[in-house]
Motif scaffolding. Structure first.
Motif, PDB file in Angstrom:
ATOM      1  N   SER A  94       0.812  -1.216   0.000  1.00  0.00           N
ATOM      2  CA  SER A  94       0.000   0.000   0.000  1.00  0.00           C
ATOM      3  C   SER A  94       0.846   1.266   0.000  1.00  0.00           C
ATOM      4  O   SER A  94       0.321   2.363  -0.216  1.00  0.00           O
ATOM      5  N   TYR A 116      -2.505  -5.468   1.867  1.00  0.00           N
ATOM      6  CA  TYR A 116      -2.362  -4.457   2.921  1.00  0.00           C
ATOM      7  C   TYR A 116      -2.933  -5.035   4.208  1.00  0.00           C
ATOM      8  O   TYR A 116      -3.730  -5.994   4.183  1.00  0.00           O
ATOM      9  N   SER A 144      -3.836  -2.616   7.084  1.00  0.00           N
ATOM     10  CA  SER A 144      -4.782  -1.647   7.647  1.00  0.00           C
ATOM     11  C   SER A 144      -4.991  -0.416   6.768  1.00  0.00           C
ATOM     12  O   SER A 144      -5.957   0.308   6.957  1.00  0.00           O
ATOM     13  N   ARG A 187      -6.297   0.627   3.931  1.00  0.00           N
ATOM     14  CA  ARG A 187      -7.184   0.339   2.800  1.00  0.00           C
ATOM     15  C   ARG A 187      -7.182   1.476   1.777  1.00  0.00           C
ATOM     16  O   ARG A 187      -7.126   1.232   0.565  1.00  0.00           O
ATOM     17  N   ASP A 188      -7.270   2.721   2.256  1.00  0.00           N
ATOM     18  CA  ASP A 188      -7.326   3.850   1.324  1.00  0.00           C
ATOM     19  C   ASP A 188      -6.076   3.924   0.463  1.00  0.00           C
ATOM     20  O   ASP A 188      -6.158   4.161  -0.750  1.00  0.00           O
ATOM     21  N   ASP A 240      -6.105   1.140  -2.101  1.00  0.00           N
ATOM     22  CA  ASP A 240      -7.029   1.469  -3.191  1.00  0.00           C
ATOM     23  C   ASP A 240      -6.422   2.505  -4.126  1.00  0.00           C
ATOM     24  O   ASP A 240      -6.657   2.466  -5.348  1.00  0.00           O
ATOM     25  N   ALA A 260      -6.878  -5.083  -4.563  1.00  0.00           N
ATOM     26  CA  ALA A 260      -6.376  -4.960  -3.196  1.00  0.00           C
ATOM     27  C   ALA A 260      -6.990  -6.054  -2.340  1.00  0.00           C
ATOM     28  O   ALA A 260      -8.185  -6.338  -2.440  1.00  0.00           O
ATOM     29  N   GLU A 317      -6.940  -7.477   1.772  1.00  0.00           N
ATOM     30  CA  GLU A 317      -6.508  -7.284   3.167  1.00  0.00           C
ATOM     31  C   GLU A 317      -6.074  -8.611   3.780  1.00  0.00           C
ATOM     32  O   GLU A 317      -6.745  -9.628   3.628  1.00  0.00           O
TER      33      GLU A 317
END
Length: 252
Positions: free
Chosen positions: A17, A39, A41, A43-44, A47, A62, A64
């Motif tokens: 990320s 990733y 934690s 997430r943004d 993305d 993506a 998690e």
């Protein structure tokens, strides 16, 4: 998670990320691979990496997963298989937290925790992708090491020791998996720009750059290009090696 159009090798990049992992994801996608941005934690940010790859015609998704969690890792690989296919390239670049302390200050638990978690993550992600690589008689595994495994620096005993263990692990895995068409290598960067900005001031960064033969510290893209070589077909007869991407900070 959405399905991704087929075509190109499937590359799973852990810790992708930001930093080196993100640079690797973008570069491999630009070379035609279908990229999985792992990733834990952020997430943004993950993305954002996926969106940047898509904006240039690349294919990415993506996913998690905490790479220290065996069930999460297996779940991630299953998601990838369903959406893209079998993982053919693994780049393990996830950064496992560690204590920055001298030998005098660090506790055995702090040292041991870093080594254990570093090896746990590498073991779990490798174990999860090897069966599919074996079935295809093809695989590329690249671990992110560190120059600290060979060149000690103040306060970095936990990271350096853990990365030294990772380098040794990689050689054993390379020997065992070689007959299956799977190569295993380590890319060991020195100080990397961007990662240092939060911890070192400008004067400290300049002093560190002056210690290298090339007079600068690496960028994430410098490291990514070496990773991409090991992740591609041009490195097909190279395994069990460590590439020092440090601008001449150390020389063999």
């Amino acid at each position: 998670m959405t399905n991704v159009q087929q075509g190109g090798r499937v590359a799973l990049i852990t810790g992708a990320s930001r930093g080196i992992g993100a640079a690797v994801a973008r570069l491999l996608a630009s070379r035609g691979m279908r990229v999985v941005v792992n990733y834990r934690s952020s997430r943004d940010k993950a993305d954002d990496v996926v969106a940047s790859i898509g904006s240039t015609g690349g294919r990415a998704m993506a996913v998690e997963a905490d790479v220290r969690d065996g069930d999460a890792v297996l779940g991630m690989v299953e998601q990838v298989r369903a959406a893209m296919g079998e993982v053919e390239v693994l780049v393990h670049s996830a950064l496992i937290p560690y204590a920055i302390r001298s030998f005098e200050e660090i506790s055995v638990d702090e040292l041991g925790s870093k080594v254990e978690q570093e090896m746990r993550a590498a073991f779990l992600v490798t174990k999860a992708v090897v069966p599919d690589m074996t079935s295809r008689s093809y695989g590329r595994i690249v671990y992110l090491g560190a120059v600290l495994s060979r060149r000690p620096d103040e306060g970095m005993i936990a990271l350096g020791t853990a990365k030294a263990a990772l380098s040794s692990f990689a050689r054993f895995v390379a020997q065992e998996l070689g007959p299956r068409g799977i190569t295993v290598n380590v890319v060991a960067p020195g100080p990397v720009g961007g990662l240092l900005h939060a911890t070192l001031d400008q004067e400290q960064q300049q002093r560190m750059a002056a210690q290298t033969a090339l007079g600068r510290i690496a960028s994430p893209d410098d490291v990514a290009r070496t990773v991409a070589f090991y992740a591609g077909d041009d490195s097909g007869f190279i395994t069990g090696t460590t590439a020092p991407v440090n601008g001449g900070l150390t020389m063999d």
